[in-house]
Motif scaffolding. Sequence first.
Motif, PDB file in Angstrom:
ATOM      1  N   PHE A  21       0.902  -1.175  -0.013  1.00  0.00           N
ATOM      2  CA  PHE A  21       0.015   0.097  -0.027  1.00  0.00           C
ATOM      3  C   PHE A  21       0.853   1.274  -0.051  1.00  0.00           C
ATOM      4  O   PHE A  21       1.371   1.451   0.999  1.00  0.00           O
ATOM      5  CB  PHE A  21      -0.937  -0.061   1.264  1.00  0.00           C
ATOM      6  CG  PHE A  21      -1.867   1.073   1.271  1.00  0.00           C
ATOM      7  CD1 PHE A  21      -2.524   1.726   0.083  1.00  0.00           C
ATOM      8  CD2 PHE A  21      -2.385   1.378   2.727  1.00  0.00           C
ATOM      9  CE1 PHE A  21      -3.338   2.850   0.190  1.00  0.00           C
ATOM     10  CE2 PHE A  21      -3.389   2.636   2.633  1.00  0.00           C
ATOM     11  CZ  PHE A  21      -3.894   3.278   1.227  1.00  0.00           C
ATOM     12  N   ARG A  22       1.006   1.955  -1.074  1.00  0.00           N
ATOM     13  CA  ARG A  22       1.593   3.251  -1.197  1.00  0.00           C
ATOM     14  C   ARG A  22       0.523   4.377  -1.426  1.00  0.00           C
ATOM     15  O   ARG A  22       0.017   4.647  -2.365  1.00  0.00           O
ATOM     16  CB  ARG A  22       2.594   3.097  -2.327  1.00  0.00           C
ATOM     17  CG  ARG A  22       3.100   1.847  -2.318  1.00  0.00           C
ATOM     18  CD  ARG A  22       4.219   1.711  -3.628  1.00  0.00           C
ATOM     19  NE  ARG A  22       4.664   0.612  -3.970  1.00  0.00           N
ATOM     20  CZ  ARG A  22       5.536   0.228  -4.773  1.00  0.00           C
ATOM     21  NH1 ARG A  22       5.895   0.948  -5.669  1.00  0.00           N
ATOM     22  NH2 ARG A  22       5.740  -1.271  -4.923  1.00  0.00           N
ATOM     23  N   ARG A  23       0.538   5.039  -0.110  1.00  0.00           N
ATOM     24  CA  ARG A  23      -0.560   6.202  -0.064  1.00  0.00           C
ATOM     25  C   ARG A  23       0.269   7.566  -0.277  1.00  0.00           C
ATOM     26  O   ARG A  23       1.139   7.798   0.416  1.00  0.00           O
ATOM     27  CB  ARG A  23      -1.079   6.175   1.355  1.00  0.00           C
ATOM     28  CG  ARG A  23      -2.112   7.038   1.456  1.00  0.00           C
ATOM     29  CD  ARG A  23      -2.859   6.719   3.135  1.00  0.00           C
ATOM     30  NE  ARG A  23      -4.158   6.818   2.744  1.00  0.00           N
ATOM     31  CZ  ARG A  23      -5.007   6.022   3.436  1.00  0.00           C
ATOM     32  NH1 ARG A  23      -4.849   5.441   4.578  1.00  0.00           N
ATOM     33  NH2 ARG A  23      -6.504   6.370   3.349  1.00  0.00           N
ATOM     34  N   THR A  24      -0.419   8.340  -1.113  1.00  0.00           N
ATOM     35  CA  THR A  24      -0.234   9.680  -1.241  1.00  0.00           C
ATOM     36  C   THR A  24      -1.266  10.493  -1.056  1.00  0.00           C
ATOM     37  O   THR A  24      -2.342  10.252  -1.570  1.00  0.00           O
ATOM     38  CB  THR A  24       0.396   9.865  -2.687  1.00  0.00           C
ATOM     39  OG1 THR A  24       0.407  11.464  -2.906  1.00  0.00           O
ATOM     40  CG2 THR A  24      -0.344   9.372  -3.789  1.00  0.00           C
ATOM     41  N   MET A  25      -1.119  11.557  -0.203  1.00  0.00           N
ATOM     42  CA  MET A  25      -2.161  12.252   0.319  1.00  0.00           C
ATOM     43  C   MET A  25      -2.927  12.993  -0.952  1.00  0.00           C
ATOM     44  O   MET A  25      -4.055  13.522  -0.821  1.00  0.00           O
ATOM     45  CB  MET A  25      -1.905  13.197   1.536  1.00  0.00           C
ATOM     46  CG  MET A  25      -1.810  12.295   2.753  1.00  0.00           C
ATOM     47  SD  MET A  25      -2.894  10.886   2.556  1.00  0.00           S
ATOM     48  CE  MET A  25      -4.508  11.631   3.217  1.00  0.00           C
ATOM     49  N   ALA A  26      -1.648  13.319  -1.922  1.00  0.00           N
ATOM     50  CA  ALA A  26      -2.422  14.175  -3.076  1.00  0.00           C
ATOM     51  C   ALA A  26      -3.465  13.542  -3.613  1.00  0.00           C
ATOM     52  O   ALA A  26      -4.286  14.058  -4.441  1.00  0.00           O
ATOM     53  CB  ALA A  26      -1.128  14.078  -4.044  1.00  0.00           C
ATOM     54  N   ASP A  27      -3.805  12.207  -3.529  1.00  0.00           N
ATOM     55  CA  ASP A  27      -4.642  11.391  -4.154  1.00  0.00           C
ATOM     56  C   ASP A  27      -6.069  11.610  -3.125  1.00  0.00           C
ATOM     57  O   ASP A  27      -7.034  10.615  -3.611  1.00  0.00           O
ATOM     58  CB  ASP A  27      -4.307  10.068  -4.501  1.00  0.00           C
ATOM     59  CG  ASP A  27      -5.049   9.407  -5.584  1.00  0.00           C
ATOM     60  OD1 ASP A  27      -5.744  10.223  -6.274  1.00  0.00           O
ATOM     61  OD2 ASP A  27      -5.113   8.273  -5.591  1.00  0.00           O
ATOM     62  N   GLY A  28      -6.024  12.256  -2.246  1.00  0.00           N
ATOM     63  CA  GLY A  28      -7.254  12.282  -1.256  1.00  0.00           C
ATOM     64  C   GLY A  28      -7.485  10.968  -0.897  1.00  0.00           C
ATOM     65  O   GLY A  28      -6.304  10.164  -0.265  1.00  0.00           O
ATOM     66  N   ASN A  29      -8.796  10.427  -0.613  1.00  0.00           N
ATOM     67  CA  ASN A  29      -8.834   9.048   0.189  1.00  0.00           C
ATOM     68  C   ASN A  29      -8.927   8.033  -0.908  1.00  0.00           C
ATOM     69  O   ASN A  29     -10.003   7.105  -0.571  1.00  0.00           O
ATOM     70  CB  ASN A  29      -9.981   9.426   1.144  1.00  0.00           C
ATOM     71  CG  ASN A  29      -9.709   9.457   2.112  1.00  0.00           C
ATOM     72  OD1 ASN A  29      -8.506   9.277   2.773  1.00  0.00           O
ATOM     73  ND2 ASN A  29     -10.472   9.604   3.317  1.00  0.00           N
TER      74      ASN A  29
END
Length: 271
Positions: A21-29
Motif C-alpha cells: 500500500f503506497r499512499r499519497t495524500m495528493a490522491d485524497g482518500n
Amino acid sequence: MSDSNIAKVIRFGDQKLFIDFRRTMADGNHAVLFVHGFPLNHQLWRHQLDELSKTHSVLAIDLPGYGQSGPILDGTSISNLADLLGELVFELEIAQVTFCGLSMGGYIGWQFWKMHQDKLARLICCNTRASADDEVTRRARIQSALTVERNGIQHAAETMLPKLFSPTTQENRPEIIAEVDQMIRRTSTNGFACGQYAMKDRADATPWLSQIDVPTLVIAGSDDTITPPEEMKAMADEIKDSVFVEIEDTGHLSPLENPKPFNLALKEFLA
Ligand code: MLT
C-alpha cells in the motif's frame, strides 16, 4: 494521515494478508486497488505500482492462498473475496477505489461492483470475461485442482505457462516467463484448488454489464487466447461509460508483458 508505504503481511480478521500500500495524500482518500489473476500474486502489477504511485495511492494484495498471504479457507467464493477486499478498503480508511483486476481479479471486480458500489469510483477490467463457466470448463477445473493437489504446483506451472503469453513474449522475453513461473510456484496447492473451485461456481456477470454506471476501462491483449480481444470488446460495448484498449503483441498478462502501453492507458483513464 500522511504519505506512507506499507509492504508486509498484516493480520486481517482470521487471515494473514500481504499488502503493498503506497499512499499519497495528493490522491485524497482514493486508491487504485490491483487484484491479480490466477494463480499469481501482486508482483503481476510491479510496473504499475512503481509508475502510478508517483501520482496516485496504490494498493495491491496477494489474495489468500497466493504469494505471501496465508491460506485460503475451503469453500471461499469469488463474492467472499470481493467482501474481503471491501473490508480491507474500509480498514485502510480508503473512501473509494478504482478497482483494477486481471482475469480472476476481474471476476472479483464484477462482484465488488455488485456488493460495494459505495466504495467503487471506477473499474478497470484486464484480460477477463463476464460470462460464467460452461460445463466443460467446470469439469476441467475440478480435474486441474485434483491433479495439482496430487502432483504439486509445478504441474500447474508446466501446463499453464505456454498459454499465457503472446508469441512475441514467448520468443523474446524469457525473463518474463521465468518470473511468472516463479509466481505460480509460490502459489500453495490449497490456493490453486480453492481458486479453481471458486471460479467454477462464479456468477454470470453478463446481465450486470448494462447496469454498470461507473467509468470503466477494458484492456485486452491482441494475442490473448484465454480471454480474446473480440470477446472483451463485445463486453466493453455493453458497458455505458467504457473505453476499450487493445494492446499489440500481448497475451493474457498485459500489465507484465507490455507495461508501457498498459500504463499509458491507465494514466489516460485516471487523468
Ligand atoms: C486468470 O488468469 O486469472 C485465469 O485465466 C482465470 C480463469 O482460469 O478463468
